[in-house]
Enzyme design. Structure first.
Site, PDB file in Angstrom:
ATOM      1  N   GLU A 253       0.883  -1.166   0.000  1.00 23.64           N
ATOM      2  CA  GLU A 253       0.000   0.000   0.000  1.00 23.64           C
ATOM      3  C   GLU A 253       0.918   1.212   0.000  1.00 23.64           C
ATOM      4  O   GLU A 253       1.411   1.639   1.033  1.00 23.64           O
ATOM      5  CB  GLU A 253      -0.901  -0.059   1.243  1.00 23.64           C
ATOM      6  CG  GLU A 253      -2.207   0.642   1.062  1.00 23.64           C
ATOM      7  CD  GLU A 253      -2.170   2.015   1.662  1.00 23.64           C
ATOM      8  OE1 GLU A 253      -1.899   2.973   0.905  1.00 23.64           O
ATOM      9  OE2 GLU A 253      -2.396   2.125   2.866  1.00 23.64           O
ATOM     10  N   CYS A 287      -2.219   8.884   2.697  1.00 26.46           N
ATOM     11  CA  CYS A 287      -1.959   8.383   1.339  1.00 26.46           C
ATOM     12  C   CYS A 287      -3.154   8.686   0.452  1.00 26.46           C
ATOM     13  O   CYS A 287      -3.028   8.739  -0.763  1.00 26.46           O
ATOM     14  CB  CYS A 287      -1.605   6.905   1.348  1.00 26.46           C
ATOM     15  SG  CYS A 287      -2.834   5.919   2.123  1.00 26.46           S
TER      16      CYS A 287
HETATM   17  C1  UN1 Z   1      -3.394   5.935   4.837  1.00 21.15           C
HETATM   18  O1  UN1 Z   1      -3.286   7.144   4.657  1.00 21.15           O
HETATM   19  O2  UN1 Z   1      -2.395   5.172   4.775  1.00 21.15           O
HETATM   20  O3  UN1 Z   1      -9.201   6.359   3.660  1.00 21.15           O
HETATM   21  C2  UN1 Z   1      -4.661   5.253   5.191  1.00 21.15           C
HETATM   22  C3  UN1 Z   1      -8.577   6.982   4.524  1.00 21.15           C
HETATM   23  C4  UN1 Z   1      -8.281   6.296   5.828  1.00 21.15           C
HETATM   24  C5  UN1 Z   1      -7.060   5.464   5.717  1.00 21.15           C
HETATM   25  C6  UN1 Z   1      -5.868   6.147   5.149  1.00 21.15           C
HETATM   26  N1  UN1 Z   1      -9.406   5.479   6.171  1.00 21.15           N
HETATM   27  O4  UN1 Z   1      -8.217   8.151   4.372  1.00 21.15           O
END
Ligand code: UN1
Length: 501
Positions: A253, A287
């Site tokens: 990821e 992310c």
């Molecule tokens: C991340 O930034 O690694 O969808 C995860 C989202 C959160 C998870 C982010 N539920 O922004």
């Protein structure tokens, strides 16, 4: 809440935070949180060994019973949501609302996993041979290594750990060296759940503290069947091939470069709110953060000034105070990365419309607060195609729908995406095979803040892995196809004749 109060509320052993070499500082003000002991190579080896041992016992525990452990862990999280959320905020600097939200995300995945523990279903398949039955079973896979990033220091681990545990896999967790204290707190809560559960094998879950070498050891150890790694594309480029070399499984990821298309029919009221949460929430360090805004030329001059006005009112400050929506960047490197990207954007004929400066110097030399930046770009230049882990939102115009989708897809990353439109045809085209190429595609919702029920992850340089909901659990198990012959003959598949007598 102060550190001491949080530690006391969580009933965490203060000795865990002392006597080591890994200095952990809060990005809020640069204050020391602790000096943690780092695991030596031998200690990491021993923890993996104990996890491999635990696997032999845990795989024989019925899955619904394994679910009971996760249910108890969910209870611990519910009881400790306030304190653990505050610790998340203290250690990674996200707003307290988001710190609590992260713990809620853990509770949600625990609930999901408990239900899943009674639903690890396989198929039955029609056999082409008479008197034969085909079916598939899902069996526990083995030790699951989890490498997590600073920005979601606990939730992403729990997506993996809750599923792995009900699937029958022990876990060894290497948290980011920037946020190991929250990891130790989670481990302590899980141990409390294990004590109440009774009979969980020793070594079922452990944390390994340290830097790159510790991560590499996890990646290279043959006893670790699966590594789920969250972080940069650069990290994934190293981890992926190393795992492939020993035929281990991976869930990657990695980076995102998420866009929103704002179409002519968009509800701009909703769009502005969604843009703000997605672009400046977590100080742009998700992310899934919104990094690119692709706006139809007919609404550009209505939307962009509203964003400029909204950007000037964002409350930046100590994230433990509920009034502040944006806390600090994680560290100096993140700040320099942001400044570097802004300089490049200017070189590429970008115009900073709001923010982009260091603020709140009174918080100390080691606290990097910035005003989120809104940058108008003439086109999708190099800097826009690159993921900068900071609150920079690049804004571009488009004229025609296909062009907007093409721009949205024309980046190396493929995590999340969205469109604001009330035109059904546009919405459906965006979601079609020829639309967004991302793992997540939303309509009238920003790109961040996904629910745990869906599979989370993305394509291209995002790494292709899926975590959390839907059927992501399958990555934590091995599939066995079984064919049983209950006839008195031995017909061969494909009608092959092989008569020896
Ligand atoms: C991340 O930034 O690694 O969808 C995860 C989202 C959160 C998870 C982010 N539920 O922004």
């Amino acid at each position: 809440m102060k550190l001491q109060d949080i530690i006391a509320a969580l009933d965490l052993d203060p000795a865990l935070l002392e006597g080591g070499t890994l200095e952990v500082r809060s990005p809020i003000d640069g204050a020391l949180i602790g000096r943690l002991r780092e695991d030596t190579a031998d200690e990491v080896d021993a923890k993996i060994g104990r996890a491999a041992e635990a696997f032999r016992a845990w795989r024989d525990v019925p899955a619904p019973r394994r679910g009971e452990l996760v249910r108890l862990f969910g209870e611990e999280l519910r009881a400790n949501k306030q304190a653990l959320g505050a610790l998340v905020t203290l250690e990674c600097g996200k707003s307290i609302q988001e710190g609590w939200g992260e713990v809620q995300e853990m509770i949600d995945i625990c609930d999901f996993a408990v239900g899943l523990s009674r639903q690890l279903y396989g198929l039955t398949i029609a056999s082409e041979r008479a008197g034969h039955r085909m079916s598939e079973s899902w069996h526990p896979l083995g030790v699951c290594g989890i490498i997590s990033a600073f920005n979601f220091p606990v939730a992403v681990w729990s997506w993996n750990a809750a599923l792995a545990l009900v699937c029958g896999d022990p876990c060894v967790w290497k948290p980011s060296e920037k946020t190991p204290v929250t990891a130790l707190a989670c481990q302590a809560l899980l141990e409390r759940a294990m004590a109440r559960f009774g009979g969980a094998p020793e070594g079922l879950s452990s944390v390994v503290v340290g830097g790159r070498a510790v991560g590499e050891q996890l990646v290279d150890d043959r006893r670790v069947a699966l590594v789920s790694a969250t972080g940069s594309t650069r990290m994934g480029r190293e981890v992926g091939p190393r795992l492939a070399r020993r035929f281990a499984r991976s869930i990657l990821e990695l980076g995102g470069n998420n866009a929103m298309i704002v179409a002519p029919s968009a509800d701009l009221e909703l769009a502005v709110r969604a843009i703000l949460f997605a672009a400046v929430g977590t100080a742009g360090q998700r992310c899934t953060s919104l990094r690119r805004l692709i706006v139809h030329e007919s609404v550009y001059d209505r939307l962009v000034p509203r964003l400029q006005a909204a950007y000037s009112q964002i409350r930046i400050g100590d994230p433990l105070e509920q009034a502040n929506l944006v806390g600090p960047l994680i560290d100096r490197d993140a700040f320099q990365g942001m400044m570097h990207a802004l300089a490049r954007a200017r070189e590429e004929r970008g115009r900073v419309l709001a923010g982009g400066e260091r603020v709140l110097p009174e918080k100390g030399p080691d606290a990097y607060y910035v005003s989120p930046a809104l940058v108008e770009m003439p086109a999708q230049t190099e800097v826009v195609r690159h993921e900068t882990f900071a609150p920079i939102l690049y804004v571009m115009r488009y004229r025609d729908f296909d062009e907007a989708v093409q721009v949205q897809n024309d980046v190396p990353q493929g995590l999340s995406s969205c469109i604001f439109t009330t035109d059904l045809r546009e919405a459906e085209r965006f979601l079609s095979a020829a639309g967004s190429d991302c793992g997540i595609a939303n309509v009238n919702i920003g790109p961040s803040g996904a629910e745990i029920g869906g599979a989370f992850g993305g394509e291209k340089e995002t790494g292709g892995g899926r975590e959390s909901g839907s059927d992501s659990w399958k990555a934590y198990m091995r599939r066995q196809t079984a064919t049983v012959n209950y006839s008195n003959a031995l017909p061969l598949a494909q009608g092959i004749k092989f008569e020896t007598i």
